[in-house]
Design an enzyme around this catalytic site. Structure first.
Site, PDB file in Angstrom:
ATOM      1  N   GLY A   1       1.057  -1.229   0.082  1.00 28.86           N
ATOM      2  CA  GLY A   1      -0.229  -0.001   0.120  1.00 28.86           C
ATOM      3  C   GLY A   1       0.871   0.786  -0.366  1.00 28.86           C
ATOM      4  O   GLY A   1       1.776   1.047   0.367  1.00 28.86           O
ATOM      5  N   CYS A   2       0.178   2.760  -0.533  1.00 27.62           N
ATOM      6  CA  CYS A   2       1.701   3.976  -0.769  1.00 27.62           C
ATOM      7  C   CYS A   2       1.524   4.045   0.504  1.00 27.62           C
ATOM      8  O   CYS A   2       2.880   4.066   0.492  1.00 27.62           O
ATOM      9  CB  CYS A   2       0.394   4.845  -1.302  1.00 27.62           C
ATOM     10  SG  CYS A   2      -1.736   5.074  -0.599  1.00 27.62           S
ATOM     11  N   TYR A   3       0.594   4.058   2.188  1.00 29.70           N
ATOM     12  CA  TYR A   3       1.294   4.788   2.945  1.00 29.70           C
ATOM     13  C   TYR A   3       1.776   3.643   3.608  1.00 29.70           C
ATOM     14  O   TYR A   3       2.860   4.240   4.846  1.00 29.70           O
ATOM     15  CB  TYR A   3      -0.639   4.848   4.060  1.00 29.70           C
ATOM     16  CG  TYR A   3      -1.167   6.064   3.504  1.00 29.70           C
ATOM     17  CD1 TYR A   3      -0.217   7.796   3.922  1.00 29.70           C
ATOM     18  CD2 TYR A   3      -2.594   5.980   3.691  1.00 29.70           C
ATOM     19  CE1 TYR A   3      -1.235   8.458   3.919  1.00 29.70           C
ATOM     20  CE2 TYR A   3      -2.877   6.507   3.310  1.00 29.70           C
ATOM     21  CZ  TYR A   3      -3.132   8.261   3.687  1.00 29.70           C
ATOM     22  OH  TYR A   3      -3.372   9.341   3.336  1.00 29.70           O
ATOM     23  N   SER A   4       1.557   2.308   3.679  1.00 26.19           N
ATOM     24  CA  SER A   4       2.681   1.164   4.040  1.00 26.19           C
ATOM     25  C   SER A   4       4.194   1.806   3.857  1.00 26.19           C
ATOM     26  O   SER A   4       5.146   1.704   4.863  1.00 26.19           O
ATOM     27  CB  SER A   4       1.796  -0.175   3.950  1.00 26.19           C
ATOM     28  OG  SER A   4       1.025  -0.214   3.931  1.00 26.19           O
TER      29      SER A   4
ATOM     30  N   ALA B   1       5.805   3.860   2.343  1.00 27.75           N
ATOM     31  CA  ALA B   1       6.322   5.544   2.814  1.00 27.75           C
ATOM     32  C   ALA B   1       6.691   4.528   4.421  1.00 27.75           C
ATOM     33  O   ALA B   1       7.343   5.921   4.855  1.00 27.75           O
ATOM     34  CB  ALA B   1       4.878   6.735   2.656  1.00 27.75           C
TER      35      ALA B   1
END
Length: 352
Positions: free
Chosen positions: A155-158, A160
């Site tokens: 995932g994107c947040y994961s 970063a």
């Protein structure tokens, strides 16, 4: 269309979403890849340039429908840039048809099906296919994704957040009970579909928290950190929408073990990522901004140690559509195929 025999032929399911069209942007410049099919369940039979006029004269293909056998006749590998709950059903069909798969949805990230049902509110993927899926956080799992059939893109947040935490958690320099992640994303993270959340009048000049303590990337972050720490790790994670198109900033706070200076943290991270082409660690007193990675596959990381409180602040930025989705998927493709990790991805960030 003439396709060279040594080119890998790829298809993209979900080509009319932001993740799908970003895959097209990068793959058009990939020296070892030819796009042979763009697929959309909702717009099949129409030219993709009708949906995205910026592709006129660059990719003049008609969108195919979802048909795994037809796709297998045209391609060797398929990217699925589909919503969660869709990939869980489609992936087994594409594997059965003989295709390699890189899935950009969340359906194959969590190994615990009960956790998946709780956080995603969908029926989980088949257990045997889920067991085969390899979690593709490239900087941690580079050897695991080589020569596999199915990669689950993080995932994107994961992405970063984990890239900003992994070296310190693995080294034992942080009290893992104290990790707080304050994350902010541009509106493209919500997808191309229209909703009140991404409505201009609702979002412009506004800044709002959402899914507080309920975001589906929480168990993903905890799954990876627990694996690295060799013990259960839980985090406090709050997501916010900011009125910009692209970018994620994860600002992370944690109690340190008290034994290392800010420069030692910088050195730890630089050493950890020294072989990784897409993680850039800032010098002391320099903190990254989202615009400094826009349009690129970079993750930039900066630090601020507060000796007064004993807390470290780690700031990590990515482009949510690139390192947070399409770019990392292509990075996974490169590793899967045994190619140079940065092949087709050496884009300079778009600035300003």
């Amino acid at each position: 269309m003439h396709v060279s025999s040594h080119q890998l032929k790829v298809a993209i399911v979900g080509s009319t979403g932001y993740g799908g069209v970003e895959l097209i942007r990068f793959l058009q410049h990939h020296p070892n890849v030819t796009i042979t099919s763009v697929i959309s369940a909702s717009s099949s039979g129409k030219p993709i340039s009708e949906q995205f006029p910026h592709l006129n004269g660059m990719l003049d293909m008609v969108l195919d429908g979802v048909d795994p056998q037809e796709t297998a006749s045209k391609a060797d590998l398929v990217f699925l840039a589909t919503p969660s709950g869709v990939s869980s059903e489609l992936v087994p069909q594409y594997l059965e048809a003989g295709l390699k798969v890189i899935d950009l949805s969340g359906d194959y990230r969590l190994k615990d099906t009960n956790q998946y049902e709780k956080w995603y509110k969908h029926k989980p993927a088949p257990a045997d296919v889920l067991a085969e899926a390899v979690y593709g956080l490239c900087e941690l799992k580079d050897n695991d994704v080589r020569d596999v059939r199915l990669i689950s893109n993080p995932g994107c947040y994961s992405t970063a957040s984990l890239l900003g935490l992994l070296p310190a958690v693995e080294a034992g320099w942080v009290n893992t009970d104290t990790i707080i992640i304050d994350a902010k994303s541009g509106v493209s993270g919500a997808g191309r579909g229209t909703s009140l959340t991404s409505h201009y009048a609702e979002m412009n000049e506004n800044f709002k928290a959402y899914k507080v303590n309920k975001h589906q990337h929480i168990p993903e972050i905890e799954q990876v950190l627990s694996e690295v720490a060799n013990k259960p790790v839980q985090v406090t994670f709050t997501t916010h929408l900011v009125p910009m198109t692209r970018g994620i900033m994860s600002t992370m706070y944690m109690k340190t073990d008290g034994g290392h200076s800010e420069q030692e943290w910088i050195d730890l991270y630089r050493n950890y990522y020294k072989e990784r082409p897409f993680v850039r660690v800032r010098s002391a007193g320099q903190w990254p901004a989202t615009k400094e990675v826009t349009g690129s596959n970079y993750c930039d990381i900066g630090f601020a140690l507060d000796e007064r409180t004993g807390r470290m602040t780690v700031i990590s930025v990515i482009d949510n559509l690139v390192k947070g989705a399409a770019g990392q998927a292509i990075q996974n493709l490169n590793l899967m195929m045994g190619w140079e990790e940065n092949l087709g991805l050496n884009m300079v960030p778009v600035y300003p």
